[in-house]
Design a protein around this motif. Structure first.
Motif, PDB file in Angstrom:
ATOM      1  N   TYR A 151      69.006  61.971  62.871  1.00 46.20           N
ATOM      2  CA  TYR A 151      68.067  62.383  63.980  1.00 46.20           C
ATOM      3  C   TYR A 151      68.177  61.365  65.151  1.00 46.20           C
ATOM      4  O   TYR A 151      68.185  61.870  66.306  1.00 46.20           O
ATOM      5  N   ARG A 152      68.216  60.260  64.650  1.00 50.25           N
ATOM      6  CA  ARG A 152      68.435  59.069  65.886  1.00 50.25           C
ATOM      7  C   ARG A 152      69.539  59.411  66.767  1.00 50.25           C
ATOM      8  O   ARG A 152      69.685  59.357  67.834  1.00 50.25           O
ATOM      9  N   ASP A 153      70.703  59.786  66.193  1.00 49.85           N
ATOM     10  CA  ASP A 153      72.071  59.998  66.677  1.00 49.85           C
ATOM     11  C   ASP A 153      71.868  61.252  67.730  1.00 49.85           C
ATOM     12  O   ASP A 153      72.369  61.294  68.820  1.00 49.85           O
ATOM     13  N   LEU A 154      71.198  62.316  67.264  1.00 53.32           N
ATOM     14  CA  LEU A 154      71.026  63.551  68.018  1.00 53.32           C
ATOM     15  C   LEU A 154      69.849  63.054  69.178  1.00 53.32           C
ATOM     16  O   LEU A 154      70.292  63.353  70.246  1.00 53.32           O
ATOM     17  N   PHE A 155      68.832  62.460  68.887  1.00 51.33           N
ATOM     18  CA  PHE A 155      67.721  62.213  69.919  1.00 51.33           C
ATOM     19  C   PHE A 155      68.403  61.361  71.022  1.00 51.33           C
ATOM     20  O   PHE A 155      67.978  61.478  72.041  1.00 51.33           O
ATOM     21  N   THR A 156      69.399  60.448  70.574  1.00 48.82           N
ATOM     22  CA  THR A 156      69.749  59.362  71.635  1.00 48.82           C
ATOM     23  C   THR A 156      70.859  59.909  72.489  1.00 48.82           C
ATOM     24  O   THR A 156      71.441  59.337  73.083  1.00 48.82           O
ATOM     25  N   ASP A 157      71.343  61.095  72.084  1.00 49.37           N
ATOM     26  CA  ASP A 157      72.557  61.472  72.916  1.00 49.37           C
ATOM     27  C   ASP A 157      72.065  61.510  74.571  1.00 49.37           C
ATOM     28  O   ASP A 157      71.046  61.849  74.808  1.00 49.37           O
ATOM     29  N   PRO A 158      72.893  60.967  75.333  1.00 46.47           N
ATOM     30  CA  PRO A 158      72.473  60.760  76.497  1.00 46.47           C
ATOM     31  C   PRO A 158      72.201  61.927  77.150  1.00 46.47           C
ATOM     32  O   PRO A 158      70.933  61.989  78.012  1.00 46.47           O
ATOM     33  N   ALA A 159      72.742  63.131  77.095  1.00 53.80           N
ATOM     34  CA  ALA A 159      72.369  64.338  77.743  1.00 53.80           C
ATOM     35  C   ALA A 159      71.091  64.989  77.329  1.00 53.80           C
ATOM     36  O   ALA A 159      70.452  65.260  78.166  1.00 53.80           O
ATOM     37  N   ARG A 160      70.892  64.629  75.952  1.00 55.65           N
ATOM     38  CA  ARG A 160      69.494  65.230  75.540  1.00 55.65           C
ATOM     39  C   ARG A 160      68.400  64.209  75.824  1.00 55.65           C
ATOM     40  O   ARG A 160      67.266  64.644  76.201  1.00 55.65           O
ATOM     41  N   LEU A 161      68.715  62.934  75.751  1.00 59.36           N
ATOM     42  CA  LEU A 161      67.592  62.020  76.144  1.00 59.36           C
ATOM     43  C   LEU A 161      67.249  62.073  77.531  1.00 59.36           C
ATOM     44  O   LEU A 161      65.967  61.861  77.831  1.00 59.36           O
ATOM     45  N   ALA A 162      68.249  62.529  78.424  1.00 53.24           N
ATOM     46  CA  ALA A 162      67.948  62.838  79.999  1.00 53.24           C
ATOM     47  C   ALA A 162      66.897  63.798  80.168  1.00 53.24           C
ATOM     48  O   ALA A 162      66.157  63.725  81.320  1.00 53.24           O
ATOM     49  N   THR A 163      66.945  64.778  79.532  1.00 47.80           N
ATOM     50  CA  THR A 163      65.989  65.858  79.655  1.00 47.80           C
ATOM     51  C   THR A 163      64.623  65.898  78.909  1.00 47.80           C
ATOM     52  O   THR A 163      63.756  67.005  78.605  1.00 47.80           O
ATOM     53  N   THR A 164      64.493  64.787  78.043  1.00 49.21           N
ATOM     54  CA  THR A 164      63.269  64.730  77.141  1.00 49.21           C
ATOM     55  C   THR A 164      62.315  63.872  77.785  1.00 49.21           C
ATOM     56  O   THR A 164      62.312  62.790  78.440  1.00 49.21           O
ATOM     57  N   VAL A 165      60.791  64.362  77.441  1.00 52.94           N
ATOM     58  CA  VAL A 165      59.784  63.734  78.212  1.00 52.94           C
ATOM     59  C   VAL A 165      58.713  63.592  76.992  1.00 52.94           C
ATOM     60  O   VAL A 165      58.472  64.590  76.243  1.00 52.94           O
ATOM     61  N   VAL A 166      58.267  62.373  76.878  1.00 48.92           N
ATOM     62  CA  VAL A 166      57.284  62.055  75.806  1.00 48.92           C
ATOM     63  C   VAL A 166      56.009  62.002  76.327  1.00 48.92           C
ATOM     64  O   VAL A 166      55.480  62.002  77.618  1.00 48.92           O
ATOM     65  N   VAL A 167      55.024  62.920  75.422  1.00 44.67           N
ATOM     66  CA  VAL A 167      53.450  63.126  75.648  1.00 44.67           C
ATOM     67  C   VAL A 167      52.870  62.039  75.161  1.00 44.67           C
ATOM     68  O   VAL A 167      52.741  62.041  73.874  1.00 44.67           O
ATOM     69  N   GLN A 168      52.182  61.254  75.706  1.00 40.79           N
ATOM     70  CA  GLN A 168      51.161  60.230  75.111  1.00 40.79           C
ATOM     71  C   GLN A 168      49.683  60.498  75.539  1.00 40.79           C
ATOM     72  O   GLN A 168      49.400  60.826  76.616  1.00 40.79           O
ATOM     73  N   LEU A 169      48.614  60.018  74.597  1.00 35.27           N
ATOM     74  CA  LEU A 169      47.613  60.210  74.849  1.00 35.27           C
ATOM     75  C   LEU A 169      46.893  59.117  75.736  1.00 35.27           C
ATOM     76  O   LEU A 169      47.487  58.182  75.417  1.00 35.27           O
ATOM     77  N   GLY A 170      46.083  59.106  76.653  1.00 39.85           N
ATOM     78  CA  GLY A 170      45.763  58.187  77.480  1.00 39.85           C
ATOM     79  C   GLY A 170      46.782  57.908  78.656  1.00 39.85           C
ATOM     80  O   GLY A 170      47.725  58.468  78.822  1.00 39.85           O
ATOM     81  N   HIS A 171      46.144  57.029  79.613  1.00 40.08           N
ATOM     82  CA  HIS A 171      47.099  56.756  80.791  1.00 40.08           C
ATOM     83  C   HIS A 171      47.601  55.252  80.797  1.00 40.08           C
ATOM     84  O   HIS A 171      48.266  54.967  81.725  1.00 40.08           O
ATOM     85  N   ASP A 172      47.539  54.515  79.624  1.00 41.05           N
ATOM     86  CA  ASP A 172      48.267  53.281  79.567  1.00 41.05           C
ATOM     87  C   ASP A 172      49.507  53.243  78.771  1.00 41.05           C
ATOM     88  O   ASP A 172      50.058  54.232  78.386  1.00 41.05           O
TER      89      ASP A 172
END
Length: 292
Positions: A151-172
């Motif tokens: 999964y790490r190999d898949l997730f860190t593929d540059p093309a995929r990573l460039a289109t991924t947005v992480v959602v976090q709770l809170g503003h910090d």
């Protein structure tokens, strides 16, 4: 930390709180050192005042409180005049061309009432794996490898990573990761004479949310923020999304944010269970978008 050139200075910047390692990618790859007093030092070479302004803007964008800033290693001979700051402060690792597959999905974090959306980094692989590998999530995804290393190999593929947005709770910078989104900018279809006018005219959206955080409206809030960014900041003409028809929670989300069903393909996609399933496509145009 990158090696400094002779015409650069090495800066030490201290902020309140312990920043996770993934923020190094966002803040010009400065080296992070977490201290026992609850602060973090960011250290590394900065080319000029314009880049320094970009670093400080990135720190501000992630909600970290700046405590100290000083040059710890001025390099090279003194110049006859100080560097001139650009009227558009730059951050060293970002690009604006949508055609470059390495471009990050966002140029800055986005904040909603309860969430922060930020570009994913390689360090987010482990935390997104915790919910993406769950059966109820993976059931509707294109696929999640069965082990973390793959999964790490898949997730860190540059093309995929460039289109991924992480959602976090809170503003910090310390908020809990509750999901991830896809924001892929692409060209619209066009006849040959007007193909240039369709460049970057469309975005495709996707999402995956940790089941522990469903039922609170977080997905709706996050997707609306991406639509706002797509139409108001990127200036795209159209946003699209698709899913299996059986994934009713996903297409109902599309309808909640104002998207309309444009297509229903009957038994068009083969599910891993061996069944051919229906898929639906939704879209929203810029002149249909209602931000409130």
């Amino acid at each position: 930390m990158k090696a400094a050139r002779r015409d650069q200075a090495v800066y030490d910047i201290r902020v309140a709180g312990h920043l996770d390692d993934h923020w190094s990618d966002w803040i010009c790859h400065l080296a992070l050192t977490r201290h026992e007093d609850g602060t973090t030092s960011l250290t590394g070479p900065v080319a000029d005042q314009a880049q320094l302004h970009g670093v400080l803007a990135a720190i501000r964008d992630i909600g970290a409180t700046l405590l100290e800033l000083h040059a710890v290693e001025p390099l090279g001979p003194a110049t006859s005049s100080p560097p001139v700051a650009s009227s558009q402060p730059k951050v060293c690792h970002r690009s604006s061309s949508h055609r470059d597959s390495q471009v990050t999905a966002l140029e800055r974090p986005l904040r909603t009432e309860r969430l922060m959306l930020r570009p994913a980094t390689a360090a987010d692989a482990d935390v997104t794996w915790t919910f993406r590998q769950l059966r109820e999530v993976n059931e509707w995804l294109t696929g999640t490898p069965s082990d973390l290393d793959a999964y790490r190999d898949l997730f860190t593929d540059p093309a995929r990573l460039a289109t991924t947005v992480v959602v976090q709770l809170g503003h910090d910078a310390f908020g809990h990761v509750i999901g991830d989104l896809m924001l892929r900018r692409e060209d619209g279809w066009a006849q040959r004479e007007v193909v240039a006018q369709a460049e970057g005219a469309q975005v495709e959206l996707g999402w995956a949310l940790d089941p522990a955080h469903v039922g609170h409206g977080y997905a709706t809030e996050a997707v609306r923020a991406l639509l706002h960014h797509s139409f108001d900041d990127l200036g795209v003409h159209r946003a699209v999304a698709s899913c299996f028809l059986a994934n009713d929670s996903s297409w109902r989300l599309m309808e909640r944010v104002g998207m309309r069903r444009e297509g229903h393909a009957v038994r068009e996609s083969l599910h891993r269970t061996g069944r051919w399933l229906d898929t639906v496509t939704y879209a929203l145009l810029a002149d249909e978008w209602q931000p409130s």
